[in-house]
Design a protein around this motif. Structure first.
Motif, PDB file in Angstrom:
ATOM      1  N   MET A  35       0.890  -1.155  -0.239  1.00 57.67           N
ATOM      2  CA  MET A  35       0.049   0.213   0.243  1.00 57.67           C
ATOM      3  C   MET A  35       0.500   1.423  -0.156  1.00 57.67           C
ATOM      4  SD  MET A  35      -2.319   1.658   2.947  1.00 57.67           S
ATOM      5  CE  MET A  35      -3.238   3.250   2.992  1.00 57.67           C
ATOM      6  N   THR A  36       1.970   1.375   0.942  1.00 58.73           N
ATOM      7  CA  THR A  36       2.473   2.329   1.210  1.00 58.73           C
ATOM      8  C   THR A  36       3.210   2.917  -0.081  1.00 58.73           C
ATOM      9  OG1 THR A  36       4.488   1.518   2.114  1.00 58.73           O
ATOM     10  CG2 THR A  36       3.241   2.165   3.546  1.00 58.73           C
ATOM     11  N   GLU A  37       4.010   1.784  -1.116  1.00 61.69           N
ATOM     12  CA  GLU A  37       4.542   1.865  -2.446  1.00 61.69           C
ATOM     13  C   GLU A  37       3.644   3.179  -2.816  1.00 61.69           C
ATOM     14  OE1 GLU A  37       3.909  -1.101  -0.442  1.00 61.69           O
ATOM     15  OE2 GLU A  37       6.239  -1.327   0.397  1.00 61.69           O
ATOM     16  N   THR A  38       3.008   3.359  -3.586  1.00 64.31           N
ATOM     17  CA  THR A  38       1.960   3.311  -4.114  1.00 64.31           C
ATOM     18  C   THR A  38       1.279   5.084  -3.795  1.00 64.31           C
ATOM     19  OG1 THR A  38       0.038   2.539  -3.144  1.00 64.31           O
ATOM     20  CG2 THR A  38       0.708   1.463  -4.529  1.00 64.31           C
ATOM     21  N   LEU A  39       1.801   5.023  -2.029  1.00 64.03           N
ATOM     22  CA  LEU A  39       1.375   6.738  -1.803  1.00 64.03           C
ATOM     23  C   LEU A  39       2.215   7.474  -2.056  1.00 64.03           C
ATOM     24  CD1 LEU A  39       0.597   6.200   1.509  1.00 64.03           C
ATOM     25  CD2 LEU A  39      -1.026   6.519   0.603  1.00 64.03           C
ATOM     26  N   PRO A  40       1.711   8.849  -2.442  1.00 66.33           N
ATOM     27  CA  PRO A  40       2.302   9.812  -3.405  1.00 66.33           C
ATOM     28  C   PRO A  40       3.301  10.371  -2.496  1.00 66.33           C
ATOM     29  CG  PRO A  40      -0.241  10.901  -3.324  1.00 66.33           C
ATOM     30  CD  PRO A  40      -0.419   8.953  -2.521  1.00 66.33           C
ATOM     31  N   ALA A  41       5.017  10.698  -2.873  1.00 65.29           N
ATOM     32  CA  ALA A  41       5.359  11.700  -1.967  1.00 65.29           C
ATOM     33  C   ALA A  41       5.295  12.601  -1.236  1.00 65.29           C
ATOM     34  CB  ALA A  41       6.959  11.127  -2.384  1.00 65.29           C
ATOM     35  N   PHE A  42       5.485  13.250  -0.386  1.00 63.16           N
ATOM     36  CA  PHE A  42       5.325  14.854  -0.090  1.00 63.16           C
ATOM     37  C   PHE A  42       6.404  15.464   0.673  1.00 63.16           C
ATOM     38  CE2 PHE A  42       3.497  18.005   2.990  1.00 63.16           C
ATOM     39  CZ  PHE A  42       3.285  19.281   2.074  1.00 63.16           C
ATOM     40  N   PRO A  43       7.000  16.498   0.480  1.00 66.79           N
ATOM     41  CA  PRO A  43       6.604  17.312  -0.402  1.00 66.79           C
ATOM     42  C   PRO A  43       6.565  17.173  -1.904  1.00 66.79           C
ATOM     43  CG  PRO A  43       8.100  18.838   1.272  1.00 66.79           C
ATOM     44  CD  PRO A  43       7.433  16.594   1.468  1.00 66.79           C
ATOM     45  N   MET A  44       5.707  17.389  -2.983  1.00 66.48           N
ATOM     46  CA  MET A  44       5.369  17.238  -4.095  1.00 66.48           C
ATOM     47  C   MET A  44       6.130  18.625  -4.908  1.00 66.48           C
ATOM     48  SD  MET A  44       1.560  16.472  -3.467  1.00 66.48           S
ATOM     49  CE  MET A  44       0.784  14.519  -2.401  1.00 66.48           C
ATOM     50  N   ALA A  45       6.113  18.001  -6.304  1.00 67.14           N
ATOM     51  CA  ALA A  45       7.083  18.288  -7.388  1.00 67.14           C
ATOM     52  C   ALA A  45       6.180  19.272  -7.860  1.00 67.14           C
ATOM     53  CB  ALA A  45       7.146  17.944  -8.709  1.00 67.14           C
ATOM     54  N   ARG A  46       6.316  21.180  -8.106  1.00 62.82           N
ATOM     55  CA  ARG A  46       5.879  22.197  -9.000  1.00 62.82           C
ATOM     56  C   ARG A  46       5.725  22.061 -10.366  1.00 62.82           C
ATOM     57  NH1 ARG A  46       4.913  26.716  -5.764  1.00 62.82           N
ATOM     58  NH2 ARG A  46       5.644  26.210  -3.320  1.00 62.82           N
ATOM     59  N   GLN A  47       4.893  22.686 -11.128  1.00 60.09           N
ATOM     60  CA  GLN A  47       5.428  22.585 -12.355  1.00 60.09           C
ATOM     61  C   GLN A  47       5.498  23.922 -12.642  1.00 60.09           C
ATOM     62  OE1 GLN A  47       2.107  20.699 -14.904  1.00 60.09           O
ATOM     63  NE2 GLN A  47       2.823  18.559 -14.288  1.00 60.09           N
ATOM     64  N   CYS A  48       4.480  24.906 -11.879  1.00 53.13           N
ATOM     65  CA  CYS A  48       4.852  26.278 -11.880  1.00 53.13           C
ATOM     66  C   CYS A  48       5.333  26.739 -11.384  1.00 53.13           C
ATOM     67  CB  CYS A  48       3.295  27.314 -12.570  1.00 53.13           C
ATOM     68  SG  CYS A  48       3.247  29.036 -11.983  1.00 53.13           S
ATOM     69  N   PRO A  49       6.836  27.534 -10.450  1.00 55.36           N
ATOM     70  CA  PRO A  49       6.947  27.710  -9.717  1.00 55.36           C
ATOM     71  C   PRO A  49       5.992  28.584  -8.134  1.00 55.36           C
ATOM     72  CG  PRO A  49       7.351  29.099 -11.029  1.00 55.36           C
ATOM     73  CD  PRO A  49       7.026  28.145 -11.485  1.00 55.36           C
ATOM     74  N   PHE A  50       5.285  29.177  -8.927  1.00 54.17           N
ATOM     75  CA  PHE A  50       4.218  30.334  -8.589  1.00 54.17           C
ATOM     76  C   PHE A  50       3.039  29.474  -7.780  1.00 54.17           C
ATOM     77  CE2 PHE A  50       6.503  33.228 -11.096  1.00 54.17           C
ATOM     78  CZ  PHE A  50       7.433  33.893 -10.067  1.00 54.17           C
ATOM     79  N   ASP A  51       3.140  27.569  -8.091  1.00 52.57           N
ATOM     80  CA  ASP A  51       1.625  27.264  -8.205  1.00 52.57           C
ATOM     81  C   ASP A  51       1.451  25.746  -7.075  1.00 52.57           C
ATOM     82  OD1 ASP A  51       0.236  29.254  -9.441  1.00 52.57           O
ATOM     83  OD2 ASP A  51      -0.113  27.912 -10.932  1.00 52.57           O
ATOM     84  N   PRO A  52       1.378  25.420  -6.334  1.00 50.78           N
ATOM     85  CA  PRO A  52       1.410  24.441  -5.983  1.00 50.78           C
ATOM     86  C   PRO A  52       1.566  23.084  -6.896  1.00 50.78           C
ATOM     87  CG  PRO A  52      -0.714  25.486  -4.763  1.00 50.78           C
ATOM     88  CD  PRO A  52      -0.741  26.142  -5.759  1.00 50.78           C
ATOM     89  N   PRO A  53       2.333  22.196  -6.071  1.00 47.67           N
ATOM     90  CA  PRO A  53       2.010  20.935  -6.659  1.00 47.67           C
ATOM     91  C   PRO A  53       0.316  20.761  -7.535  1.00 47.67           C
ATOM     92  CG  PRO A  53       3.801  20.449  -4.838  1.00 47.67           C
ATOM     93  CD  PRO A  53       2.782  21.539  -5.033  1.00 47.67           C
ATOM     94  N   PRO A  54       0.709  20.419  -8.469  1.00 48.24           N
ATOM     95  CA  PRO A  54      -0.631  19.576  -9.787  1.00 48.24           C
ATOM     96  C   PRO A  54      -1.115  18.217  -8.628  1.00 48.24           C
ATOM     97  CG  PRO A  54       0.896  20.098 -10.951  1.00 48.24           C
ATOM     98  CD  PRO A  54       1.819  19.848  -9.862  1.00 48.24           C
ATOM     99  N   GLU A  55      -0.406  17.567  -8.381  1.00 49.76           N
ATOM    100  CA  GLU A  55      -0.740  16.194  -7.408  1.00 49.76           C
ATOM    101  C   GLU A  55      -1.681  16.659  -5.886  1.00 49.76           C
ATOM    102  OE1 GLU A  55      -1.612  12.504  -6.094  1.00 49.76           O
ATOM    103  OE2 GLU A  55      -0.886  13.085  -8.787  1.00 49.76           O
ATOM    104  N   LEU A  56      -1.369  17.984  -5.662  1.00 47.94           N
ATOM    105  CA  LEU A  56      -2.053  18.317  -4.048  1.00 47.94           C
ATOM    106  C   LEU A  56      -3.698  18.845  -4.948  1.00 47.94           C
ATOM    107  CD1 LEU A  56       0.356  20.699  -2.104  1.00 47.94           C
ATOM    108  CD2 LEU A  56      -0.738  17.871  -1.368  1.00 47.94           C
TER     109      LEU A  56
END
Length: 400
Positions: free
Chosen positions: A1-22
């Motif tokens: 189960m844990t292997e499929t969970l997203p890692a946090f913090p996550m990568a951003r795409q736009c430096p001014f926006d939160p990560p798309p995954e959030l």
């Protein structure tokens, strides 16, 4: 189960926006689990109402010593036994220690500092304009402004800034290992402890002197407790505002219509709106507010068990359309004061009145005095602080 969970913090795409995954979580999952650096799997809250509900709930704890507490990094977990401050205490102990500083950061007292902050800002801009260009706005302006202010407020010699800036960078870097983090903390605590000793024997008109006389002198607090309080105020007092100055400037330069409104106004209400909107839009505390459940609780329909960690993702909560329509747009006219950039509940940021005055002075002055201010390199080439607990830019090359 844990292997499929997203890692946090996550990568951003736009430096001014939160990560798309959030953003996806907010719209689809609401409350779900993430995986941290140590393999733990705390819950993460992404919606505005859930974040506020959790942060004001007395059934969750800020005590970083409790099992299940979701530490930001290995370094943060290791230094918790040395860097003890009221932000990691629960009431009534939290309230008792926080009250010792309440009068120092009252809105009225911070407003009284506005002329001095204006003098500091104008002096640094004078130096910037007289120097070479391009220039690094972080080193020349964004970092010195809050550093000078917090040094004067606490009674820390500004001449020692290179030392405490170095230590601070080590402490807030998420990649700092346990030994290095503890060593840096010990070094700064030793420095502040020696300073407190000097204040006790020769007090001045500053916060550390008052604590040394009123608390240490009466036996109400130990030397280490006063030093720890000083460490929190010194590091938080310059790191957060410095990053907001630089990151806010970068964001405005990328939004010229919004910048023009800030630069062209003499209305203090619009400047205050702009500060709140930039705090909401950028949200430099991008690793969330960390808590652990003291008993079984339910948030947003999700049962969270006693001892489970919780992260309030305030950056994406500040982009919740239910609280902020058209949330992904920067709008300096927006009434955004209800954001959660400073947290919420009893643990909300003690220094927010100071931060607001500093940012209001900076945003109302810098772009007016340097109307042709521009980035000296494309925004995609800027070195953003993805690796730090406080988000911003490592440097901001500008010209005019």
């Amino acid at each position: 189960m844990t292997e499929t969970l997203p890692a946090f913090p996550m990568a951003r795409q736009c430096p001014f926006d939160p990560p798309p995954e959030l953003d996806r979580m907010q719209h689809e999952a609401r409350i779900s689990r993430v995986k941290l650096w140590d393999g733990s799997t705390p819950w993460i809250l992404t919606r505005y109402d859930d974040v506020r509900d959790m942060l004001k709930d007395p059934r969750v704890s800020s005590n970083s010593d409790l099992p299940g507490y979701p530490h930001i990094s290995e370094g943060a977990a290791a230094r918790r036994n040395r860097a003890k401050s009221f932000i990691n205490l629960d009431d009534p102990d939290h309230a008792a220690q926080r009250r010792l500083l309440t009068s120092d950061f009252m809105v009225k007292k911070m407003e009284a500092l506005r002329p001095r902050i204006q003098q500091i800002v104008d002096g640094l801009i004078d130096d910037l304009l007289a120097g070479p260009k391009p220039a690094d706005l972080v080193e020349a302006f964004a970092l010195p402004v809050p550093s000078m202010v917090i040094c004067e407020l606490l009674g820390v010699p500004y001449a020692d800034r290179d030392f405490f800036h170095r230590i601070s960078r080590t402490i807030v870097a998420r990649g700092t290992g346990a030994a290095e983090s503890v060593a840096a903390t010990e070094e700064l605590l030793g420095y502040l402890g020696d300073l407190v000793d000097k204040k006790q024997s020769a007090p001045a008109d500053d916060v550390l002197s008052r604590l040394a006389v009123e608390q240490l002198g009466t036996g109400a607090m130990t030397r280490e407790q006063v030093a720890n309080m000083g460490l929190l105020l010194l590091v938080a007092g310059h790191e957060t505002t410095a990053n907001m100055i630089a990151l806010g400037t970068a964001a405005l330069l990328e939004n010229p219509a919004q910048l023009a409104m800030v630069r062209g106004t003499d209305d203090p209400k619009l400047i205050a709106n702009a500060v709140e909107e930039l705090l909401r839009y950028l949200n430099i505390t991008h690793t969330g507010r960390r808590r652990v459940a003291l008993e079984d609780i339910e948030i947003g329909g999700q049962l969270i068990r006693e001892g489970e960690g919780i992260i309030a993702a305030n950056d994406i909560a500040n982009r919740d359309e239910s609280a902020f329509p058209d949330a992904d747009s920067l709008d300096v006219h927006r009434k955004a004061r209800h954001h959660v950039a400073f947290g919420y509940g009893v643990h909300q940021c003690l220094g927010q009145p100071l931060a607001r005055v500093e940012l209001q002075v900076v945003y109302s002055t810098l772009y007016r005095r340097i109307p042709t201010l521009a980035l000296a390199k494309p925004v995609e080439e800027l070195d953003f602080k993805h690796d730090m607990a406080v988000y911003g830019v490592h440097s901001l090359p500008v010209t005019w």
